[in-house]
Design an enzyme around this catalytic site. Structure first.
Site, mmCIF file in Angstrom:
data_model
loop_
_atom_site.group_PDB
_atom_site.id
_atom_site.type_symbol
_atom_site.label_atom_id
_atom_site.label_comp_id
_atom_site.label_asym_id
_atom_site.label_seq_id
_atom_site.Cartn_x
_atom_site.Cartn_y
_atom_site.Cartn_z
ATOM 1 N N ASP A 199 20.336 -8.977 3.732
ATOM 2 C CA ASP A 199 21.290 -8.695 2.651
ATOM 3 C C ASP A 199 22.196 -9.891 2.410
ATOM 4 O O ASP A 199 22.620 -10.147 1.278
ATOM 5 C CB ASP A 199 22.095 -7.440 2.997
ATOM 6 C CG ASP A 199 21.170 -6.246 3.121
ATOM 7 O OD1 ASP A 199 20.473 -5.948 2.130
ATOM 8 O OD2 ASP A 199 21.108 -5.640 4.205
ATOM 9 N N THR A 221 11.757 -7.197 -0.347
ATOM 10 C CA THR A 221 11.124 -8.500 -0.071
ATOM 11 C C THR A 221 10.038 -8.337 0.988
ATOM 12 O O THR A 221 8.945 -8.912 0.876
ATOM 13 C CB THR A 221 12.183 -9.535 0.375
ATOM 14 O OG1 THR A 221 13.354 -9.380 -0.435
ATOM 15 C CG2 THR A 221 11.667 -10.947 0.230
ATOM 16 N N GLY A 229 13.501 -9.497 5.341
ATOM 17 C CA GLY A 229 14.534 -9.946 4.408
ATOM 18 C C GLY A 229 15.916 -9.842 5.044
ATOM 19 O O GLY A 229 16.063 -9.574 6.240
ATOM 20 N N GLY A 267 20.710 -2.928 4.685
ATOM 21 C CA GLY A 267 20.896 -2.312 3.370
ATOM 22 C C GLY A 267 19.929 -1.147 3.162
ATOM 23 O O GLY A 267 20.251 -0.154 2.519
ATOM 24 N N THR A 273 11.563 -4.528 6.582
ATOM 25 C CA THR A 273 11.746 -3.404 5.653
ATOM 26 C C THR A 273 12.521 -3.877 4.429
ATOM 27 O O THR A 273 13.421 -4.720 4.554
ATOM 28 C CB THR A 273 12.539 -2.290 6.369
ATOM 29 O OG1 THR A 273 11.772 -1.857 7.489
ATOM 30 C CG2 THR A 273 12.795 -1.094 5.453
ATOM 31 N N LYS A 312 21.062 -14.365 -1.730
ATOM 32 C CA LYS A 312 21.470 -13.860 -0.407
ATOM 33 C C LYS A 312 22.192 -14.910 0.449
ATOM 34 O O LYS A 312 22.768 -14.567 1.483
ATOM 35 C CB LYS A 312 20.240 -13.342 0.367
ATOM 36 C CG LYS A 312 19.374 -12.340 -0.368
ATOM 37 C CD LYS A 312 20.063 -11.009 -0.501
ATOM 38 C CE LYS A 312 19.211 -9.931 -1.165
ATOM 39 N NZ LYS A 312 18.108 -9.445 -0.375
ATOM 40 N N GLU A 343 14.738 -2.885 13.117
ATOM 41 C CA GLU A 343 14.601 -4.299 12.763
ATOM 42 C C GLU A 343 15.103 -5.174 13.912
ATOM 43 O O GLU A 343 14.481 -6.172 14.270
ATOM 44 C CB GLU A 343 15.400 -4.606 11.489
ATOM 45 C CG GLU A 343 14.765 -3.996 10.243
ATOM 46 C CD GLU A 343 15.633 -4.100 8.999
ATOM 47 O OE1 GLU A 343 16.824 -4.438 9.127
ATOM 48 O OE2 GLU A 343 15.117 -3.845 7.908
HETATM 49 C C1 5RP Z 1 16.632 -3.148 5.417
HETATM 50 C C2 5RP Z 1 17.048 -4.563 5.439
HETATM 51 C C3 5RP Z 1 16.514 -5.457 4.375
HETATM 52 O O1 5RP Z 1 15.944 -6.566 4.968
HETATM 53 C C4 5RP Z 1 17.623 -5.881 3.475
HETATM 54 O O2 5RP Z 1 18.285 -4.730 2.994
HETATM 55 C C5 5RP Z 1 17.106 -6.724 2.310
HETATM 56 O O3 5RP Z 1 16.350 -5.916 1.454
HETATM 57 P P1 5RP Z 1 15.737 -6.457 0.112
HETATM 58 O O4 5RP Z 1 14.609 -7.370 0.504
HETATM 59 O O5 5RP Z 1 15.269 -5.218 -0.603
HETATM 60 O O6 5RP Z 1 16.818 -7.173 -0.643
HETATM 61 O O7 5RP Z 1 17.801 -5.022 6.263
HETATM 62 O O8 5RP Z 1 17.268 -2.406 6.410
#
Ligand code: 5RP
Length: 221
Positions: free
Chosen positions: A86, A33, A84, A98, A30, A123, A105
């Protein structure tokens, strides 16, 4: 022209396709990315069977591309999960959530043989904790869990106006310097009312595809 953050995300999403075996059911994460990955997956949808999504939002995007979405219970164990993060360290420990999808997940990641983490270079960190650590909490336990988190040195902030796909709330914990992520992940999970926390250290990533201005770097556990 300089590459944007979206260019880096698209590059790692494209690189992740190489980890998707033919005729498999793919675990899909989610976030922005992961969205790029879903769009790449759509281009090879004829060589996969289906996907399992870690959020309603990702399920919707997959279905929008005509990719079948199965529940994890229907699918069983998965060969690969792409998502992805954070924050991630070179030890493959992550902070995630995030986007608030941390629980699903973690479940899909747990049921997957390989976790491929796709991130832009911003990251990668030495120590986790600058990004506030999300904790999914059953609503009636919100204040209790917040008080316990303060005792552990964190500053919890309720994510206002947000309900998870599981009907719970999120506390974002600021000011943590997470020196021992495996230990903290377990300690937080022991608090009554905590559904999951966003530390992915006990089961970290197996491969990190890191988008840098010089190309995609591959790090392994
Ligand atoms: C969502 C997540 C995402 O993987 C994380 O927030 C990274 O998001 P992005 O790819 O938008 O930076 O853990 O719950």
């Amino acid at each position: 022209m300089a590459l944007t953050q979206d260019d880096l995300k698209r590059a790692v999403a494209q690189a992740a396709i190489a980890y998707v075996p033919d005729d498999c059911i793919v675990g899909v994460g989610t976030g922005s990315t992961a969205n790029f990955f879903i769009d790449e997956l759509a281009k090879i949808k004829n060589r996969i069977r289906a996907a399992v999504a870690s959020s309603e939002a990702s399920a919707k995007r997959l279905q929008g591309h005509g990719i079948e979405v199965l529940s994890l219970n229907e699918a069983g164990d998965l060969p690969v999960y792409v998502d992805g993060a954070d924050e991630i360290t070179r030890h493959m420990h992550m902070v995630k959530g995030g986007g608030g999808a941390l629980t699903r997940e973690k479940i899909v990641a747990a049921a997957s043989k390989k976790f491929i983490c796709v991130c832009d270079a911003s990251k990668l960190v030495d120590v986790l904790g600058k990004f506030p650590l999300p904790i999914e909490v059953i609503p009636m336990a919100r204040s209790y869990v917040a008080r316990e988190v303060v005792k552990l040195g964190g500053q919890p902030v309720l994510r206002e106006g947000f309900t998870t796909d599981n009907g719970n709330v999120i506390l974002d914990v600021h000011n943590l310097q997470i020196m021992n992520p495996v230990e903290l992940e377990s300690a937080l999970n022991q608090l009554a009312g905590v559904v999951t926390n966003g530390l992915f250290a006990r089961r970290g990533a197996d491969v990190l595809l890191l988008g840098t201005p010089d190309g995609v770097q591959t790090l392994t556990a």
